[in-house]
Design an enzyme around this catalytic site. Structure first.
Site, PDB file in Angstrom:
ATOM      1  N   CYS A   1       0.822  -1.226   0.000  1.00 35.12           N
ATOM      2  CA  CYS A   1       0.000   0.000   0.000  1.00 35.12           C
ATOM      3  C   CYS A   1       0.848   1.265   0.000  1.00 35.12           C
ATOM      4  CB  CYS A   1      -0.953  -0.002   1.178  1.00 35.12           C
ATOM      5  SG  CYS A   1      -2.026  -1.438   1.209  1.00 35.12           S
TER       6      CYS A   1
ATOM      7  N   HIS B   1      -3.159   7.226   2.647  1.00 30.46           N
ATOM      8  CA  HIS B   1      -3.628   5.924   2.166  1.00 30.46           C
ATOM      9  C   HIS B   1      -4.991   5.657   2.801  1.00 30.46           C
ATOM     10  CE1 HIS B   1      -4.001   1.835   1.128  1.00 30.46           C
ATOM     11  NE2 HIS B   1      -3.672   1.344   2.303  1.00 30.46           N
TER      12      HIS B   1
ATOM     13  N   ASN C   1     -10.137   0.071   0.558  1.00 33.41           N
ATOM     14  CA  ASN C   1      -8.679   0.127   0.481  1.00 33.41           C
ATOM     15  C   ASN C   1      -8.235  -0.467  -0.863  1.00 33.41           C
ATOM     16  OD1 ASN C   1      -5.932  -0.382   0.679  1.00 33.41           O
ATOM     17  ND2 ASN C   1      -6.018  -1.182   2.772  1.00 33.41           N
TER      18      ASN C   1
HETATM   19  C1  LIG Z   1     -10.008  -4.944  10.284  1.00 33.29           C
HETATM   20  C2  LIG Z   1     -10.509  -3.927  11.287  1.00 33.29           C
HETATM   21  C3  LIG Z   1     -11.537  -3.034  10.625  1.00 33.29           C
HETATM   22  C4  LIG Z   1     -11.194  -4.674  12.425  1.00 33.29           C
HETATM   23  O1  LIG Z   1     -11.654  -3.728  13.371  1.00 33.29           O
HETATM   24  P1  LIG Z   1     -11.341  -3.937  14.921  1.00 33.29           P
HETATM   25  O2  LIG Z   1     -11.985  -2.837  15.640  1.00 33.29           O
HETATM   26  O3  LIG Z   1      -9.851  -4.073  15.056  1.00 33.29           O
HETATM   27  O4  LIG Z   1     -12.073  -5.267  15.201  1.00 33.29           O
HETATM   28  P2  LIG Z   1     -11.451  -6.645  15.774  1.00 33.29           P
HETATM   29  O5  LIG Z   1     -10.628  -7.307  14.718  1.00 33.29           O
HETATM   30  O6  LIG Z   1     -10.837  -6.351  17.097  1.00 33.29           O
HETATM   31  O7  LIG Z   1     -12.783  -7.435  15.978  1.00 33.29           O
HETATM   32  C5  LIG Z   1     -13.766  -7.026  16.912  1.00 33.29           C
HETATM   33  C6  LIG Z   1     -14.906  -8.003  16.814  1.00 33.29           C
HETATM   34  O8  LIG Z   1     -15.582  -7.797  15.558  1.00 33.29           O
HETATM   35  C7  LIG Z   1     -15.649  -9.026  14.865  1.00 33.29           C
HETATM   36  N1  LIG Z   1     -15.553  -8.758  13.424  1.00 33.29           N
HETATM   37  C8  LIG Z   1     -14.477  -8.764  12.629  1.00 33.29           C
HETATM   38  N2  LIG Z   1     -14.827  -8.465  11.379  1.00 33.29           N
HETATM   39  C9  LIG Z   1     -16.151  -8.259  11.389  1.00 33.29           C
HETATM   40  C10 LIG Z   1     -17.082  -7.909  10.396  1.00 33.29           C
HETATM   41  N3  LIG Z   1     -16.742  -7.706   9.118  1.00 33.29           N
HETATM   42  N4  LIG Z   1     -18.375  -7.747  10.762  1.00 33.29           N
HETATM   43  C11 LIG Z   1     -18.750  -7.935  12.020  1.00 33.29           C
HETATM   44  N5  LIG Z   1     -17.919  -8.286  13.017  1.00 33.29           N
HETATM   45  C12 LIG Z   1     -16.637  -8.435  12.695  1.00 33.29           C
HETATM   46  C13 LIG Z   1     -14.467  -9.830  15.353  1.00 33.29           C
HETATM   47  O9  LIG Z   1     -14.680 -11.211  15.163  1.00 33.29           O
HETATM   48  C14 LIG Z   1     -14.450  -9.466  16.816  1.00 33.29           C
HETATM   49  O10 LIG Z   1     -15.450 -10.202  17.498  1.00 33.29           O
HETATM   50  P3  LIG Z   1     -15.137 -10.805  18.963  1.00 33.29           P
HETATM   51  O11 LIG Z   1     -14.850  -9.603  19.829  1.00 33.29           O
HETATM   52  O12 LIG Z   1     -16.387 -11.529  19.285  1.00 33.29           O
HETATM   53  O13 LIG Z   1     -13.935 -11.673  18.770  1.00 33.29           O
HETATM   54  C15 LIG Z   1      -9.363  -3.080  11.857  1.00 33.29           C
HETATM   55  O14 LIG Z   1      -8.568  -3.877  12.698  1.00 33.29           O
HETATM   56  C16 LIG Z   1      -8.485  -2.473  10.804  1.00 33.29           C
HETATM   57  O15 LIG Z   1      -8.936  -1.663  10.008  1.00 33.29           O
HETATM   58  N6  LIG Z   1      -7.196  -2.792  10.822  1.00 33.29           N
HETATM   59  C17 LIG Z   1      -6.232  -2.211   9.926  1.00 33.29           C
HETATM   60  C18 LIG Z   1      -6.450  -2.775   8.569  1.00 33.29           C
HETATM   61  C19 LIG Z   1      -5.589  -2.135   7.550  1.00 33.29           C
HETATM   62  O16 LIG Z   1      -5.348  -0.967   7.590  1.00 33.29           O
HETATM   63  N7  LIG Z   1      -5.131  -2.954   6.603  1.00 33.29           N
HETATM   64  C20 LIG Z   1      -4.441  -2.543   5.461  1.00 33.29           C
HETATM   65  C21 LIG Z   1      -3.120  -1.989   5.750  1.00 33.29           C
HETATM   66  S1  LIG Z   1      -2.506  -1.272   4.310  1.00 33.29           S
END
Ligand SMILES: CC(C)(COP(=O)(O)OP(=O)(O)OC[C@H]1O[C@@H](n2cnc3c(N)ncnc32)[C@H](O)[C@@H]1OP(=O)(O)O)[C@@H](O)C(=O)NCCC(=O)NCCS
Length: 321
Positions: free
Chosen positions: A109, A247, A277
């Site tokens: 990215c 980004h 993204n």
């Molecule tokens: C992926 C992302 C949106 C997840 O959000 P988060 O707040 O970290 O959520 P978590 O992964 O901690 O998950 C929280 C809960 O939501 C759930 N969950 C995950 N994806 C889900 C979805 N699409 N819909 C509903 N629930 C979801 C998880 O299972 C977890 O449930 P639990 O507490 O029962 O285990 C976030 O971590 C993120 O954006 N990370 C960076 C990603 C990124 O920038 N990637 C590219 C880099 S270039």
């Protein structure tokens, strides 16, 4: 002597996939996706190739520009259509850029920032007058559409900048790149080769895999480090930057950068709502939206900042011409 971004362009596949459609595929809901990421929809290539998107973005950026003036094509991508020829070579051929040397880079990215950094250095060293820097992705082809932790995030598209060597203007004021070792493999995507009679076949994993929380923490730190570095290098304060083009990975990451540098969110160009993204294409697509908005005037300071797999991060501060 300076190197400036003089024009931009972007292209999106026709199919727009709203969050609602994903709720029919994995256990998620529209509001959860919006609250945690800011994403409402993304575009997914069905009939478009990466080359179609890259060429469309480049044509928009070049308009009626003299093709022979382009001496360099750098394409940043993690999802090339082919291994050989490179996407750069394919773009060169498709556009008839007879004088260009062309190649690809993969910095995930951060790819567009790394590409621009390459272009600036080569143009100054070799006196190349104009270059195309393209970011293009079809992340839909490496996404696991059964994994709700990743499939909600990614989309397809392309963006392109035409950069020009200038005698009397600064253009790019400062740049910063950094690689961090991904020791826990928190952001990976494997690839498959053909079997050989000389080796045991191994398990193949071609999906993009991500530990969301780990990547999130990395991103918040890396964006701050990159922004601080380019500001310090140029001797510019955040308040003096007119627009930031980050980004587009997660709206909360963008908000945290705005808060950290005490900048109004209105100064950040955001298009994640409609694109998701798009890895290396995110920044040039968002930059195109900014440039097309009539908000930018000559002399405005603009910062591009990205982070991603590798792990990698980078920022470029430039003055609009
Ligand atoms: C992926 C992302 C949106 C997840 O959000 P988060 O707040 O970290 O959520 P978590 O992964 O901690 O998950 C929280 C809960 O939501 C759930 N969950 C995950 N994806 C889900 C979805 N699409 N819909 C509903 N629930 C979801 C998880 O299972 C977890 O449930 P639990 O507490 O029962 O285990 C976030 O971590 C993120 O954006 N990370 C960076 C990603 C990124 O920038 N990637 C590219 C880099 S270039």
């Amino acid at each position: 002597m300076g190197v400036a971004i003089i024009r931009t362009g972007k292209a999106l596949p026709e199919l727009k996939v709203e969050n609602q459609r994903l709720t029919e595929m994995v256990e998620t809901d529209n509001q959860w996706i919006i609250d945690r990421t800011g994403i409402e929809a993304r575009h997914v290539a069905t009939k478009e190739t990466g080359l179609d998107l890259a060429v469309a973005a480049a044509k928009e950026a070049m308009q009626d520009m003299d093709k022979d003036s382009i001496g360099l094509v750098i394409v940043a991508t993690v999802t090339p259509d082919m291994l050989v020829p490179s996407m750069g070579a394919l773009v060169k051929r498709a556009l008839g850029l007879d004088n260009a040397i062309a190649y690809d880079i993969n910095a995930a990215c951060s790819g567009f920032i790394f590409g621009l950094w390459n272009a600036e250095a080569l143009m100054k060293t070799h006196g190349i007058r104009r270059a195309l820097v393209v970011g293009v992705e079809r992340l839909s082809r490496i996404t696991n559409w059964e994994d709700r932790g990743t499939c909600i995030l990614f989309g397809d598209g392309a963006g392109c900048a035409v950069v020009e060597l200038l005698d009397n203007k600064a253009g790019i004021l400062s740049s910063f790149l950094k690689n961090y070792d991904d020791v826990s493999d928190c952001l990976t995507c494997g690839m498959e080769y053909l079997k050989t009679p000389f080796a045991e076949d191994t398990e193949k994993d071609m999906y993009l895999r991500m530990s969301g929380t780990q990547v999130y923490r990395f991103a918040v730190g890396a964006i701050e480090e990159a922004m601080t570095a380019v500001l310090e290098k140029a001797g510019v304060k955040a308040d003096d930057v007119k627009y930031f083009v980050p980004h587009q990975a997660n709206m909360r990451i963008i908000l945290s950068a705005a808060q950290r540098f005490k900048q109004p969110i209105e100064k950040f160009q955001v298009n994640i709502q409609t694109t998701g993204n798009v890895s290396a294409a995110s920044i040039p697509m968002a930059l195109t939206d900014l440039m097309n908005s009539d908000k930018v005037h000559s002399g405005d300071k603009i910062m591009l900042v990205g982070f991603g797999g590798g792990l990698s991060a980078g920022a470029i501060l430039f003055e609009a011409v």
